[in-house]
Design a protein around this motif. Structure first.
Motif, mmCIF file in Angstrom:
data_model
loop_
_atom_site.group_PDB
_atom_site.id
_atom_site.type_symbol
_atom_site.label_atom_id
_atom_site.label_comp_id
_atom_site.label_asym_id
_atom_site.label_seq_id
_atom_site.Cartn_x
_atom_site.Cartn_y
_atom_site.Cartn_z
ATOM 1 N N ILE A 62 0.862 -1.182 0.000
ATOM 2 C CA ILE A 62 0.000 0.000 0.000
ATOM 3 C C ILE A 62 0.898 1.233 0.000
ATOM 4 C CG2 ILE A 62 -1.786 1.288 1.256
ATOM 5 C CD1 ILE A 62 -2.484 -1.445 2.610
ATOM 6 N N THR A 63 0.670 2.119 -0.945
ATOM 7 C CA THR A 63 1.470 3.339 -1.047
ATOM 8 C C THR A 63 0.554 4.547 -0.876
ATOM 9 O OG1 THR A 63 2.987 2.249 -2.588
ATOM 10 C CG2 THR A 63 3.080 4.655 -2.456
ATOM 11 N N ILE A 64 0.852 5.370 0.123
ATOM 12 C CA ILE A 64 0.111 6.609 0.364
ATOM 13 C C ILE A 64 1.018 7.766 -0.022
ATOM 14 C CG2 ILE A 64 -1.162 7.994 2.057
ATOM 15 C CD1 ILE A 64 -1.366 5.472 3.783
ATOM 16 N N GLN A 65 0.492 8.678 -0.851
ATOM 17 C CA GLN A 65 1.311 9.808 -1.293
ATOM 18 C C GLN A 65 0.536 11.119 -1.218
ATOM 19 O OE1 GLN A 65 2.499 8.007 -5.193
ATOM 20 N NE2 GLN A 65 4.593 8.413 -4.488
ATOM 21 N N ARG A 66 1.264 12.170 -0.889
ATOM 22 C CA ARG A 66 0.727 13.522 -0.991
ATOM 23 C C ARG A 66 1.287 14.149 -2.268
ATOM 24 N NH1 ARG A 66 0.964 18.822 3.128
ATOM 25 N NH2 ARG A 66 -0.069 20.208 1.647
ATOM 26 N N TRP A 67 0.436 14.903 -2.983
ATOM 27 C CA TRP A 67 0.796 15.434 -4.288
ATOM 28 C C TRP A 67 0.703 16.953 -4.342
ATOM 29 C CZ3 TRP A 67 2.243 12.073 -8.263
ATOM 30 C CH2 TRP A 67 2.047 10.713 -7.997
ATOM 31 N N SER A 68 1.525 17.528 -5.223
ATOM 32 C CA SER A 68 1.415 18.950 -5.542
ATOM 33 C C SER A 68 1.753 19.115 -7.025
ATOM 34 C CB SER A 68 2.367 19.790 -4.684
ATOM 35 O OG SER A 68 3.714 19.470 -4.977
ATOM 36 N N LEU A 69 1.468 20.298 -7.568
ATOM 37 C CA LEU A 69 1.787 20.579 -8.971
ATOM 38 C C LEU A 69 3.113 21.319 -9.058
ATOM 39 C CD1 LEU A 69 -1.688 21.753 -10.340
ATOM 40 C CD2 LEU A 69 -0.571 19.547 -10.732
ATOM 41 N N ARG A 70 3.932 20.902 -10.019
ATOM 42 C CA ARG A 70 5.206 21.566 -10.245
ATOM 43 C C ARG A 70 5.418 21.720 -11.742
ATOM 44 N NH1 ARG A 70 9.388 18.355 -6.170
ATOM 45 N NH2 ARG A 70 8.362 18.906 -4.201
ATOM 46 N N PRO A 115 1.659 16.702 -11.788
ATOM 47 C CA PRO A 115 1.645 16.236 -10.396
ATOM 48 C C PRO A 115 2.960 15.575 -10.005
ATOM 49 C CG PRO A 115 -0.282 15.457 -11.630
ATOM 50 C CD PRO A 115 0.691 15.982 -12.624
ATOM 51 N N PHE A 116 3.446 15.918 -8.802
ATOM 52 C CA PHE A 116 4.633 15.297 -8.244
ATOM 53 C C PHE A 116 4.351 14.921 -6.787
ATOM 54 C CE2 PHE A 116 6.612 17.433 -11.800
ATOM 55 C CZ PHE A 116 7.672 16.604 -12.152
ATOM 56 N N PRO A 117 4.791 13.727 -6.360
ATOM 57 C CA PRO A 117 4.612 13.364 -4.950
ATOM 58 C C PRO A 117 5.585 14.132 -4.067
ATOM 59 C CG PRO A 117 5.808 11.635 -6.117
ATOM 60 C CD PRO A 117 5.406 12.644 -7.155
ATOM 61 N N THR A 118 5.075 14.700 -2.982
ATOM 62 C CA THR A 118 5.923 15.455 -2.060
ATOM 63 C C THR A 118 6.193 14.685 -0.767
ATOM 64 O OG1 THR A 118 3.967 16.572 -1.174
ATOM 65 C CG2 THR A 118 5.140 17.666 -2.956
ATOM 66 N N ALA A 119 5.431 13.627 -0.523
ATOM 67 C CA ALA A 119 5.656 12.773 0.652
ATOM 68 C C ALA A 119 5.073 11.402 0.349
ATOM 69 C CB ALA A 119 5.009 13.365 1.900
ATOM 70 N N THR A 120 5.737 10.356 0.834
ATOM 71 C CA THR A 120 5.319 8.989 0.528
ATOM 72 C C THR A 120 5.467 8.083 1.751
ATOM 73 O OG1 THR A 120 5.977 9.197 -1.795
ATOM 74 C CG2 THR A 120 5.726 6.964 -0.929
ATOM 75 N N VAL A 121 4.460 7.250 1.969
ATOM 76 C CA VAL A 121 4.527 6.167 2.953
ATOM 77 C C VAL A 121 4.236 4.868 2.213
ATOM 78 C CG1 VAL A 121 3.371 5.073 4.910
ATOM 79 C CG2 VAL A 121 3.925 7.496 5.005
ATOM 80 N N GLN A 122 5.048 3.843 2.457
ATOM 81 C CA GLN A 122 4.803 2.548 1.837
ATOM 82 C C GLN A 122 4.686 1.483 2.927
ATOM 83 O OE1 GLN A 122 7.674 0.384 -0.992
ATOM 84 N NE2 GLN A 122 6.146 1.251 -2.382
ATOM 85 N N ILE A 123 3.640 0.668 2.809
ATOM 86 C CA ILE A 123 3.374 -0.391 3.782
ATOM 87 C C ILE A 123 3.376 -1.717 3.034
ATOM 88 C CG2 ILE A 123 1.854 -1.105 5.672
ATOM 89 C CD1 ILE A 123 0.355 1.642 5.137
#
Length: 267
Positions: free
Chosen positions: A185-193, A203-211
């Protein structure tokens, strides 16, 4: 359409009952094969969209309508699986627990649809504060979440762009929960760059958690990365001394992952 495969089942709209029958048939196919949770309905004018989908007498038809492309008169229906539903419900529980601990009030937007520049869409789950600051439109949620399970990444990217681009920054937190068949499971926060030499933001991921689940069901999962959801960006006001940011801690992530993997085992 919106990053979906060309083989996505597509039907022309005639009437509400016909669409309900199509959805029942496609749901049966999806439950048997697990392939393609989406159905495209074409030739839908805005009046038909409102009367036959957003206000439909068929509960399943109303809940399955996730997007309306006004420019091309196309509706996208999504059939929800146990895995997808489990991810949405589990993350909703996390946000609700955080909200209960705050003096401020955050509201889920439920099945509400949000109108962008080219289409109308509802998120898998989203929230906004009960108190909207002066000068800030109540049109958009501040936190939106999309769950990816058995859908192409191109479609997920299109959804991310909708929330970040069409809202013009009003959606402060955009998260995705991607679930793989290999129990990751991958949780990501996104922003535009703006990439180098590009005129359009991506869209680019700015933070990621992987379980990742352990070798057996009783072993602890492997968790890497971290994500913090700032209080001010969701509630649109400064924190009080009793209020805090939401940190997706290991116990919280383990409980969420356990529910999702149980749903996967039952597929």
């Amino acid at each position: 359409m919106h990053g979906l495969p060309a083989k996505t089942p597509t039907f022309q709209f005639y009437r509400e009952e016909q669409c309900a029958q199509i959805l029942d048939q496609q749901l049966d196919r999806y439950e048997r094969t697990g392939e393609g949770p989406y159905v495209i309905i074409t030739s839908v004018d805005e009046r038909s969209f409102l009367e036959c989908f957003t206000e439909s007498r068929h509960d399943l038809l109303q809940k399955s309508c996730v997007s309306y492309d006004e420019q091309h008169s196309i509706i996208l229906l999504e059939m929800e699986s146990k895995v997808h539903a489990s991810a949405c419900h589990s993350f909703t529980g996390i946000i609700e627990t955080w909200g209960y601990q705050a003096e401020s009030i955050i509201m889920p937007t439920g099945s509400a649809s949000f109108r962008g520049t080219t289409r109308t869409k509802r998120g898998d789950c989203s929230w906004m504060p009960a108190e909207i600051p002066s000068g800030r439109s109540p049109k958009w949620p501040t936190l939106a979440v999309e769950v990816q399970w058995s859908e192409p990444t191109s479609h997920l990217m299109d959804d991310i762009r909708f929330w970040l681009d069409d809202s013009e920054g009003d959606v402060k937190i955009m998260l995705t929960i991607s679930i793989s068949a290999r129990y990751t499971i991958t949780i990501q926060r996104w922003s535009l760059r703006y990439p180098q030499n590009k005129s359009k933001p991506l869209p680019f991921p700015t933070a990621t958690v992987q379980i990742t689940r352990g070798l057996n069901k009783t072993s602890q999962p492997r968790i890497t990365g971290n994500i913090t959801i700032p209080f001010e960006e969701v509630f649109l006001q400064p924190r009080r001394p009793t209020e805090s940011d939401l940190i997706l801690s290991r116990p919280v992530l383990e409980r969420m992952a356990s529910k999702i993997w149980t749903a996967q085992d039952q597929q």
